[in-house]
Design a protein around this motif. Sequence first.
Motif, short mmCIF file in Angstrom:
data_model
loop_
_atom_site.label_atom_id
_atom_site.label_comp_id
_atom_site.label_asym_id
_atom_site.label_seq_id
_atom_site.Cartn_x
_atom_site.Cartn_y
_atom_site.Cartn_z
N LYS A 24 0.82 -1.21 0.00
CA LYS A 24 0.00 0.00 0.00
C LYS A 24 0.86 1.26 0.00
N MET A 25 1.95 1.25 0.75
CA MET A 25 2.85 2.40 0.78
C MET A 25 3.41 2.66 -0.62
N GLU B 204 2.12 1.74 -3.51
CA GLU B 204 1.05 2.19 -4.40
C GLU B 204 0.79 3.68 -4.23
N GLU B 205 0.73 4.13 -2.97
CA GLU B 205 0.50 5.55 -2.72
C GLU B 205 1.68 6.39 -3.21
N ALA B 206 2.89 5.88 -3.04
CA ALA B 206 4.08 6.61 -3.49
C ALA B 206 4.08 6.80 -5.01
N GLN B 207 3.61 5.77 -5.72
CA GLN B 207 3.53 5.88 -7.18
C GLN B 207 2.53 6.96 -7.60
N LYS B 208 1.43 7.05 -6.85
CA LYS B 208 0.39 8.04 -7.19
C LYS B 208 0.91 9.47 -7.09
N ILE B 209 1.77 9.71 -6.10
CA ILE B 209 2.25 11.09 -5.89
C ILE B 209 3.71 11.27 -6.32
N TYR C 291 9.98 6.52 -1.29
CA TYR C 291 9.17 5.51 -0.63
C TYR C 291 9.14 4.21 -1.44
#
Length: 406
Positions: free
Chosen positions: A6-7, A9-14, A19
């Motif tokens: 999850k970390m 995935e979120e890092a890829q989004k932003i 991360y």
Amino acid sequence: MKDIVKMMEEAQKINESSYIALGKFLRAYYFYNMTLRFGDIPYSQALKGESENLFAPVYDNQKDVIKGILSELDEASTILESETAIIKGDIIYNGDTDKWLRLINSFRLKVLLSLSHKESDTDLSIKNEFAAIFRNAPLMRGNQDNAQLVYLDQSDNRYPEFNSSSFGSGMYIDSTFIKRLQDHEDPRLFLFCTQTKEAKEAGKEIDDFSAYEGGNPAAPYGTVNEKATKGKVSKVLERFYQDPTNEPSVLLGYAELQFILSEACVRNWIQGDASTYYNNGIKSSFKFYETYAKGLGKYVSEDIANDYLSSSINSLSTKLGNDLKIEAIVLQKYFQSFFQGGWSPFYENLRTGYPEYHRSAGVEIPYRWIYPQSEYNYNADNVSTAITRQFGNGNDKINQKTWWLK
């Protein structure tokens, strides 16, 4: 592991690449410990239940898992080489990407050295890869680079064994551990263990090596307990369950890295002086305890560390032959890993045979854990295939070597 996914995935989004690097390192760390524990494990198809509806992952052979781990660590290192942004929320290095880079590269060396049985495998080229990282990649420079969790005196952040009733009552120290520390006149003994009740009543000082005695690790608990009742067994020192902050927990530290480099010199994987790295490892271990073992630092000062190294039994240069040198290095790893490093000392024993563990006659040391029952419940076909592939007879046994030890 799901949190790491999850970390990332979120890092890829932003578009926060640091991360991603940390995620790759953490994946590598957990998969590494998992494969040493079991052998073949799910890796290439692991953690894809949500993203790909893949709920029964195949088991990759251990060599492919290790290759994947080394690849992820290399990718993490490459990302952080050009990353300077502060890592927000970082409780290990306070956001310092350079220290994370040094940890990752140092951990790469740890993984490679653990594959010493595979030095001749040309597909892995372990020796050359180790030397290249050593020459070209930034590594830990001192205890300030230790990957460690510092505890706080607040709820959920205290030392894990704080207020542990078992530590304060029936936790006895292994006699072989104490004997080795006594033989080497190692003052870390005073930081790990209590004096026996008998020694205290006799008025012996804390730094009197004869004031300590352990219990037979292979004897029935009742036998050791009877000896303890007579005041003849040392326990875990009170600080481990009375101090809420105590010493930090170290995932990988400078001391261990120095021992890794020392062994690499002995094995001729890198050029350098094995004794210098060995001495640095001991000195940094003493310094760690001087810093964090409250009220006991005087027993492990820099002067005492130098005196310790001047003793013939503690000098690497007095050991004749590579086997004796590696035994000495691994023993020092063992000493500095007290309540640190998880199962690393056990894996080192499996890899090198050192230090030798005392056990009852006819009892063999296991090489692995059996697979969890949940795998038989939910992934039976794949776990059965992995067992047959590794052990031939289809039996999930603890006394069979996996690829890394063959």
